[in-house]
Write an enzyme that holds these catalytic residues in place. Structure first.
Site, PDB file in Angstrom:
ATOM      1  N   GLU A  82       6.194   4.811   6.089  1.00  0.00           N
ATOM      2  CA  GLU A  82       7.426   5.449   5.616  1.00  0.00           C
ATOM      3  C   GLU A  82       7.133   6.887   5.196  1.00  0.00           C
ATOM      4  O   GLU A  82       6.058   7.172   4.652  1.00  0.00           O
ATOM      5  CB  GLU A  82       8.019   4.696   4.408  1.00  0.00           C
ATOM      6  CG  GLU A  82       8.376   3.257   4.654  1.00  0.00           C
ATOM      7  CD  GLU A  82       7.221   2.312   4.304  1.00  0.00           C
ATOM      8  OE1 GLU A  82       6.274   2.745   3.600  1.00  0.00           O
ATOM      9  OE2 GLU A  82       7.261   1.154   4.745  1.00  0.00           O
ATOM     10  N   THR A  93       3.758   1.315  10.896  1.00  0.00           N
ATOM     11  CA  THR A  93       4.036   2.728  11.157  1.00  0.00           C
ATOM     12  C   THR A  93       4.493   3.496   9.920  1.00  0.00           C
ATOM     13  O   THR A  93       4.714   4.703   9.994  1.00  0.00           O
ATOM     14  CB  THR A  93       5.094   2.870  12.265  1.00  0.00           C
ATOM     15  OG1 THR A  93       6.250   2.095  11.911  1.00  0.00           O
ATOM     16  CG2 THR A  93       4.558   2.390  13.601  1.00  0.00           C
ATOM     17  N   ASP A 113       0.853  -1.183   0.000  1.00  0.00           N
ATOM     18  CA  ASP A 113       0.000   0.000   0.000  1.00  0.00           C
ATOM     19  C   ASP A 113       0.889   1.233   0.000  1.00  0.00           C
ATOM     20  O   ASP A 113       1.335   1.696   1.052  1.00  0.00           O
ATOM     21  CB  ASP A 113      -0.911  -0.034   1.241  1.00  0.00           C
ATOM     22  CG  ASP A 113      -1.849   1.167   1.321  1.00  0.00           C
ATOM     23  OD1 ASP A 113      -1.776   2.046   0.447  1.00  0.00           O
ATOM     24  OD2 ASP A 113      -2.651   1.222   2.275  1.00  0.00           O
ATOM     25  N   HIS A 114       1.140   1.779  -1.195  1.00  0.00           N
ATOM     26  CA  HIS A 114       2.009   2.942  -1.367  1.00  0.00           C
ATOM     27  C   HIS A 114       1.298   3.998  -2.190  1.00  0.00           C
ATOM     28  O   HIS A 114       0.365   3.695  -2.937  1.00  0.00           O
ATOM     29  CB  HIS A 114       3.290   2.548  -2.117  1.00  0.00           C
ATOM     30  CG  HIS A 114       4.353   1.955  -1.261  1.00  0.00           C
ATOM     31  ND1 HIS A 114       5.664   2.391  -1.287  1.00  0.00           N
ATOM     32  CD2 HIS A 114       4.329   0.949  -0.364  1.00  0.00           C
ATOM     33  CE1 HIS A 114       6.391   1.674  -0.443  1.00  0.00           C
ATOM     34  NE2 HIS A 114       5.597   0.784   0.129  1.00  0.00           N
ATOM     35  N   ASN A 123       5.681   7.819   1.676  1.00  0.00           N
ATOM     36  CA  ASN A 123       4.255   7.870   1.375  1.00  0.00           C
ATOM     37  C   ASN A 123       3.490   8.872   2.229  1.00  0.00           C
ATOM     38  O   ASN A 123       2.474   9.410   1.791  1.00  0.00           O
ATOM     39  CB  ASN A 123       3.639   6.485   1.590  1.00  0.00           C
ATOM     40  CG  ASN A 123       4.299   5.432   0.739  1.00  0.00           C
ATOM     41  OD1 ASN A 123       4.299   5.515  -0.482  1.00  0.00           O
ATOM     42  ND2 ASN A 123       4.874   4.427   1.386  1.00  0.00           N
ATOM     43  N   THR A 171       9.452  -8.515   7.269  1.00  0.00           N
ATOM     44  CA  THR A 171      10.075  -8.916   6.010  1.00  0.00           C
ATOM     45  C   THR A 171      11.436  -9.565   6.217  1.00  0.00           C
ATOM     46  O   THR A 171      12.046 -10.026   5.260  1.00  0.00           O
ATOM     47  CB  THR A 171      10.225  -7.708   5.071  1.00  0.00           C
ATOM     48  OG1 THR A 171      10.960  -6.675   5.738  1.00  0.00           O
ATOM     49  CG2 THR A 171       8.855  -7.177   4.653  1.00  0.00           C
TER      50      THR A 171
END
Length: 311
Positions: free
Chosen positions: A106, A104, A36-37, A109, A190
């Site tokens: 980045e 939380t 989701d970006h 975005n 990740t």
């Protein structure tokens, strides 16, 4: 361990994301994770559609496979009340096959509305509050919430699903793992960090633990290294750069120092099943219950056919 397929919104068009979701379902993958970006990491990736529109299309195009966001940041760019609304609709359209992954975020975005980018500890505090807001609204009743970071006044989701979607909280640090154990229905990372898994379990977390195995799928290992350096150089950036840089060109500038060998260990190069299996096993040995496979190259159709041997 359940094997899933990673839908990279930064690397695939909206139509391709839907088609690849269909391919993954047909190949027998257990779940999908979709990023989701609003921006890609670097311009070479070239895409970033609105994830909630894509999820609606995937809901119509698939029948069995489950799907989760990896991850949505319900802090700044999207208010948690709006995320609750989106997640509620996604769960309804997916007939209960959706789960909401949150984290939380980045600066890449979240800076786009001009707000301040908080420090990591404040962002986790905001996420804690955001999860409370989302859970309350998913209950389907009128809710008023006045917290330190968020206010909701007399809001009700009229299409709240009978079964709210699980909330999976991403955790790379100890404090996030504790939050995931206390308020999440699972966690996500990740990296195959066994210590974070142990802490999550120790703190009472009993839900699924999602991971990701990324690689550049192609018949030539040399070509795979070139693809990885062009399309995923951010993987090799250390420290807090991944959360603090604001624009794709900032990541590109930082990545000028990245060498192909710097990507060793974080990505699989080529089409050797043994190397992909070795990386999958790292996550399983660390205690992960689910892993999604991510090809950073363009041949997604070929990769799905290749990767179904691990399903």
């Amino acid at each position: 361990m359940e094997i899933g397929y990673w839908l990279s919104s930064e690397e695939q068009t909206p139509h391709d994301l839907v088609e690849n979701a269909k391919r993954a379902e047909a190949a027998g993958f257990g779940h999908l994770l979709i990023s989701d970006h609003i921006h890609p990491w670097v311009d070479a990736q070239g895409h970033s559609p609105f994830v909630w529109s894509v999820i609606g299309a995937i809901a119509e195009a698939t029948e069995r496979i489950r799907l989760g966001t990896a991850v949505t940041c319900p802090l700044i760019r999207m208010h948690p009340a709006i995320v609750a609304h989106a997640a509620s609709t996604a769960q309804s359209l997916m007939d209960g096959r959706f789960f909401l992954g949150v984290g939380t975020g980045e600066n890449l975005n979240e800076h786009v509305l001009g707000g301040r980018w908080p420090r990591a500890d404040e962002r986790l505090e905001m996420l804690d509050e955001a999860v409370d807001v989302i859970r309350a609204l998913l209950g389907g009743e009128y809710e008023t919430y006045r917290g330190k970071h968020y206010t909701v006044e007399q809001a009700k989701l009229y299409d709240a699903p009978k079964e709210p979607p699980p909330i999976v909280i991403a955790a790379k640090a100890e404090n996030a793992a504790k939050l995931a154990a206390a308020k999440g229905d699972g966690t996500m990372n990740t990296s195959p960090d066994g210590e974070i898994v142990k802490l999550y379990r120790k703190e009472g977390g009993s839900g699924p633990i999602h991971g990701k195995v990324a690689g550049a799928f192609t018949s030539s290992e040399d070509e795979a290294r070139k693809i990885a350096k062009e399309r995923q150089p951010n993987t090799a950036l250390g420290g807090d750069l991944s959360t603090e840089l604001a624009l794709p060109r900032d990541f590109e500038a930082a990545a000028e120092l990245v060498r192909e060998e710097d990507l060793e260990g974080s990505l699989v190069f080529g089409d050797d099943p043994g190397k992909w299996r070795e990386k999958i096993d790292e996550f399983e040995e660390a205690g992960f219950t689910h892993v999604a496979l991510h090809n950073v190259g363009e041949d997604q159709k070929g990769f799905v056919e290749f990767a179904k041997q691990f399903v």
